[in-house]
Design a protein around this motif. Structure first.
Motif, PDB file in Angstrom:
ATOM      1  N   LYS A  37      -9.108  -6.234   7.563  1.00 34.52           N
ATOM      2  CA  LYS A  37      -9.928  -5.033   7.363  1.00 34.52           C
ATOM      3  C   LYS A  37      -9.939  -4.602   5.899  1.00 34.52           C
ATOM      4  CE  LYS A  37     -10.533  -0.385   9.188  1.00 34.52           C
ATOM      5  NZ  LYS A  37     -10.026   0.625  10.113  1.00 34.52           N
ATOM      6  N   VAL A  38      -8.808  -4.758   5.218  1.00 34.37           N
ATOM      7  CA  VAL A  38      -8.714  -4.359   3.806  1.00 34.37           C
ATOM      8  C   VAL A  38      -9.705  -5.165   2.965  1.00 34.37           C
ATOM      9  CG1 VAL A  38      -7.174  -4.326   1.805  1.00 34.37           C
ATOM     10  CG2 VAL A  38      -6.314  -3.692   4.053  1.00 34.37           C
ATOM     11  N   ASN A  39      -9.769  -6.475   3.200  1.00 34.54           N
ATOM     12  CA  ASN A  39     -10.682  -7.319   2.443  1.00 34.54           C
ATOM     13  C   ASN A  39     -12.137  -6.944   2.709  1.00 34.54           C
ATOM     14  OD1 ASN A  39      -8.106  -8.853   2.745  1.00 34.54           O
ATOM     15  ND2 ASN A  39      -9.184 -10.224   1.359  1.00 34.54           N
ATOM     16  N   ILE A  40     -12.461  -6.657   3.944  1.00 33.21           N
ATOM     17  CA  ILE A  40     -13.841  -6.309   4.278  1.00 33.21           C
ATOM     18  C   ILE A  40     -14.239  -5.002   3.604  1.00 33.21           C
ATOM     19  CG2 ILE A  40     -15.371  -5.647   6.178  1.00 33.21           C
ATOM     20  CD1 ILE A  40     -13.866  -7.711   7.882  1.00 33.21           C
ATOM     21  N   LEU A  41     -13.340  -4.021   3.595  1.00 35.35           N
ATOM     22  CA  LEU A  41     -13.638  -2.752   2.915  1.00 35.35           C
ATOM     23  C   LEU A  41     -13.802  -2.963   1.415  1.00 35.35           C
ATOM     24  CD1 LEU A  41     -11.270  -0.313   4.839  1.00 35.35           C
ATOM     25  CD2 LEU A  41     -13.755  -0.532   5.044  1.00 35.35           C
ATOM     26  N   MET A  42     -12.962  -3.814   0.834  1.00 34.41           N
ATOM     27  CA  MET A  42     -13.097  -4.110  -0.590  1.00 34.41           C
ATOM     28  C   MET A  42     -14.423  -4.801  -0.884  1.00 34.41           C
ATOM     29  SD  MET A  42      -9.174  -5.287  -1.418  1.00 34.41           S
ATOM     30  CE  MET A  42      -9.555  -6.014  -2.979  1.00 34.41           C
ATOM     31  N   MET A  43     -14.830  -5.737  -0.021  1.00 31.56           N
ATOM     32  CA  MET A  43     -16.098  -6.435  -0.223  1.00 31.56           C
ATOM     33  C   MET A  43     -17.288  -5.491  -0.079  1.00 31.56           C
ATOM     34  SD  MET A  43     -15.622 -10.246   1.342  1.00 31.56           S
ATOM     35  CE  MET A  43     -14.584  -9.938   2.738  1.00 31.56           C
ATOM     36  N   LEU A  44     -17.213  -4.560   0.869  1.00 32.26           N
ATOM     37  CA  LEU A  44     -18.296  -3.579   1.013  1.00 32.26           C
ATOM     38  C   LEU A  44     -18.406  -2.694  -0.233  1.00 32.26           C
ATOM     39  CD1 LEU A  44     -17.955  -2.501   4.750  1.00 32.26           C
ATOM     40  CD2 LEU A  44     -19.763  -3.864   3.713  1.00 32.26           C
ATOM     41  N   GLY A  45     -17.275  -2.318  -0.801  1.00 29.14           N
ATOM     42  CA  GLY A  45     -17.287  -1.555  -2.043  1.00 29.14           C
ATOM     43  C   GLY A  45     -17.894  -2.349  -3.187  1.00 29.14           C
ATOM     44  N   CYS A  46     -17.601  -3.642  -3.236  1.00 25.65           N
ATOM     45  CA  CYS A  46     -18.175  -4.500  -4.281  1.00 25.65           C
ATOM     46  C   CYS A  46     -19.679  -4.649  -4.109  1.00 25.65           C
ATOM     47  CB  CYS A  46     -17.494  -5.862  -4.256  1.00 25.65           C
ATOM     48  SG  CYS A  46     -15.769  -5.794  -4.748  1.00 25.65           S
ATOM     49  N   GLY A  88     -18.898  -5.670 -10.177  1.00 29.06           N
ATOM     50  CA  GLY A  88     -19.005  -5.844  -8.730  1.00 29.06           C
ATOM     51  C   GLY A  88     -18.810  -7.292  -8.319  1.00 29.06           C
ATOM     52  N   PHE A  89     -19.411  -8.228  -9.095  1.00 31.62           N
ATOM     53  CA  PHE A  89     -19.248  -9.646  -8.782  1.00 31.62           C
ATOM     54  C   PHE A  89     -17.814 -10.112  -9.037  1.00 31.62           C
ATOM     55  CE2 PHE A  89     -23.938  -9.810  -9.366  1.00 31.62           C
ATOM     56  CZ  PHE A  89     -24.254 -10.358  -8.131  1.00 31.62           C
ATOM     57  N   LEU A  90     -17.197  -9.661 -10.117  1.00 28.87           N
ATOM     58  CA  LEU A  90     -15.808 -10.036 -10.395  1.00 28.87           C
ATOM     59  C   LEU A  90     -14.866  -9.506  -9.323  1.00 28.87           C
ATOM     60  CD1 LEU A  90     -15.325  -9.586 -14.242  1.00 28.87           C
ATOM     61  CD2 LEU A  90     -15.363 -11.690 -12.928  1.00 28.87           C
ATOM     62  N   LEU A  91     -15.043  -8.254  -8.959  1.00 30.60           N
ATOM     63  CA  LEU A  91     -14.174  -7.668  -7.943  1.00 30.60           C
ATOM     64  C   LEU A  91     -14.424  -8.283  -6.570  1.00 30.60           C
ATOM     65  CD1 LEU A  91     -14.196  -3.939  -9.071  1.00 30.60           C
ATOM     66  CD2 LEU A  91     -12.363  -5.616  -9.330  1.00 30.60           C
ATOM     67  N   MET A  92     -15.623  -8.793  -6.331  1.00 27.98           N
ATOM     68  CA  MET A  92     -15.908  -9.480  -5.065  1.00 27.98           C
ATOM     69  C   MET A  92     -15.055 -10.745  -4.956  1.00 27.98           C
ATOM     70  SD  MET A  92     -17.618  -9.581  -2.209  1.00 27.98           S
ATOM     71  CE  MET A  92     -19.107  -8.637  -2.315  1.00 27.98           C
ATOM     72  N   ALA A  93     -14.926 -11.476  -6.048  1.00 31.65           N
ATOM     73  CA  ALA A  93     -14.065 -12.664  -6.031  1.00 31.65           C
ATOM     74  C   ALA A  93     -12.625 -12.259  -5.744  1.00 31.65           C
ATOM     75  CB  ALA A  93     -14.167 -13.399  -7.361  1.00 31.65           C
ATOM     76  N   PHE A  94     -12.164 -11.178  -6.347  1.00 33.76           N
ATOM     77  CA  PHE A  94     -10.811 -10.695  -6.090  1.00 33.76           C
ATOM     78  C   PHE A  94     -10.659 -10.260  -4.631  1.00 33.76           C
ATOM     79  CE2 PHE A  94      -7.849  -7.105  -5.816  1.00 33.76           C
ATOM     80  CZ  PHE A  94      -6.673  -7.755  -6.195  1.00 33.76           C
ATOM     81  N   ALA A  95     -11.679  -9.600  -4.086  1.00 35.70           N
ATOM     82  CA  ALA A  95     -11.601  -9.125  -2.696  1.00 35.70           C
ATOM     83  C   ALA A  95     -11.537 -10.286  -1.714  1.00 35.70           C
ATOM     84  CB  ALA A  95     -12.810  -8.241  -2.378  1.00 35.70           C
ATOM     85  N   ILE A  96     -12.160 -11.404  -2.044  1.00 39.73           N
ATOM     86  CA  ILE A  96     -12.122 -12.565  -1.156  1.00 39.73           C
ATOM     87  C   ILE A  96     -10.756 -13.243  -1.230  1.00 39.73           C
ATOM     88  CG2 ILE A  96     -13.078 -14.886  -0.809  1.00 39.73           C
ATOM     89  CD1 ILE A  96     -15.791 -13.706  -1.667  1.00 39.73           C
ATOM     90  N   TYR A  98      -7.813 -11.900  -2.280  1.00 39.23           N
ATOM     91  CA  TYR A  98      -6.681 -10.991  -2.049  1.00 39.23           C
ATOM     92  C   TYR A  98      -6.125 -11.145  -0.634  1.00 39.23           C
ATOM     93  CZ  TYR A  98      -4.086  -6.643  -1.501  1.00 39.23           C
ATOM     94  OH  TYR A  98      -3.111  -5.722  -1.253  1.00 39.23           O
ATOM     95  N   THR A  99      -4.810 -11.300  -0.556  1.00 34.84           N
ATOM     96  CA  THR A  99      -4.127 -11.303   0.737  1.00 34.84           C
ATOM     97  C   THR A  99      -3.174 -10.116   0.767  1.00 34.84           C
ATOM     98  OG1 THR A  99      -2.574 -12.888  -0.201  1.00 34.84           O
ATOM     99  CG2 THR A  99      -4.216 -13.753   1.306  1.00 34.84           C
ATOM    100  N   PRO A 100      -3.371  -9.203   1.708  1.00 38.94           N
ATOM    101  CA  PRO A 100      -2.503  -8.035   1.768  1.00 38.94           C
ATOM    102  C   PRO A 100      -1.071  -8.445   2.096  1.00 38.94           C
ATOM    103  CG  PRO A 100      -4.130  -7.987   3.538  1.00 38.94           C
ATOM    104  CD  PRO A 100      -4.385  -9.200   2.725  1.00 38.94           C
ATOM    105  N   GLY A 101      -0.131  -7.880   1.343  1.00 40.97           N
ATOM    106  CA  GLY A 101       1.279  -8.188   1.566  1.00 40.97           C
ATOM    107  C   GLY A 101       1.897  -7.219   2.560  1.00 40.97           C
ATOM    108  N   HIS A 102       3.029  -7.621   3.085  1.00 42.57           N
ATOM    109  CA  HIS A 102       3.757  -6.764   4.012  1.00 42.57           C
ATOM    110  C   HIS A 102       4.781  -5.968   3.232  1.00 42.57           C
ATOM    111  CE1 HIS A 102       1.924  -8.805   7.373  1.00 42.57           C
ATOM    112  NE2 HIS A 102       2.255  -9.960   6.826  1.00 42.57           N
ATOM    113  N   LYS A 103       4.876  -4.700   3.518  1.00 42.25           N
ATOM    114  CA  LYS A 103       5.842  -3.838   2.848  1.00 42.25           C
ATOM    115  C   LYS A 103       7.207  -4.029   3.503  1.00 42.25           C
ATOM    116  CE  LYS A 103       2.496  -0.339   1.572  1.00 42.25           C
ATOM    117  NZ  LYS A 103       2.123   1.069   1.683  1.00 42.25           N
ATOM    118  N   ASN A 104       8.180  -4.325   2.682  1.00 44.37           N
ATOM    119  CA  ASN A 104       9.546  -4.471   3.186  1.00 44.37           C
ATOM    120  C   ASN A 104      10.255  -3.132   3.074  1.00 44.37           C
ATOM    121  OD1 ASN A 104       9.163  -7.195   3.638  1.00 44.37           O
ATOM    122  ND2 ASN A 104       9.909  -7.776   1.614  1.00 44.37           N
ATOM    123  N   LYS A 105      10.625  -2.572   4.204  1.00 47.00           N
ATOM    124  CA  LYS A 105      11.325  -1.294   4.208  1.00 47.00           C
ATOM    125  C   LYS A 105      12.814  -1.556   4.342  1.00 47.00           C
ATOM    126  CE  LYS A 105       7.545   1.296   6.234  1.00 47.00           C
ATOM    127  NZ  LYS A 105       7.112   2.160   7.336  1.00 47.00           N
TER     128      LYS A 105
END
Length: 107
Positions: A37-46, A88-96, A98-105
């Motif tokens: 979902k994070v990647n899709i939201l980033m791509m929509l913003g781009c 927008g095009f540069l950030l689109m490449a980053f959005a594709i 990007y892999t969201p990391g897991h937060k270690n608590k």
């Protein structure tokens, strides 16, 4: 007489091969989803940035038939619009990529 040989199938349920390191999806993740979902939201913003950049580059034409309109050389059309679209095009490449990391608590 020769004894018949048995043909082994290519895909067997039992395997002596070492285990491969195939990453398993996280709990609750749908394995059929290509992007989280994070990647899709980033791509929509781009996409929105790209559209805004193209809208900034557009403008009205000359009101006089065959006349010269100096507004085509405005800073908004030549600098701001292409810069926003390019970002927008540069950030689109980053959005594709990007892999969201897991937060270690740590407790």
């Amino acid at each position: 007489m020769s004894t018949p040989t048995t043909i082994k199938p290519l895909h067997t349920t039992e395997s002596n091969a070492p285990a491969t390191s195939i990453s398993k999806p996280a709990k609750g993740a749908n394995p059929n989803v290509i992007f989280p979902k994070v990647n899709i939201l980033m791509m929509l913003g781009c996409v929105a940035l790209i559209i805004i950049g193209f809208l900034l580059m557009s403008g009205g034409s000359s009101s006089i038939e065959g006349g010269f309109n100096p507004d085509i050389f405005s800073t908004r059309r030549i600098v701001v619009g292409p810069t926003v679209a390019f970002l927008g095009f540069l950030l689109m490449a980053f959005a594709i990529i990007y892999t969201p990391g897991h937060k270690n608590k740590k407790k």
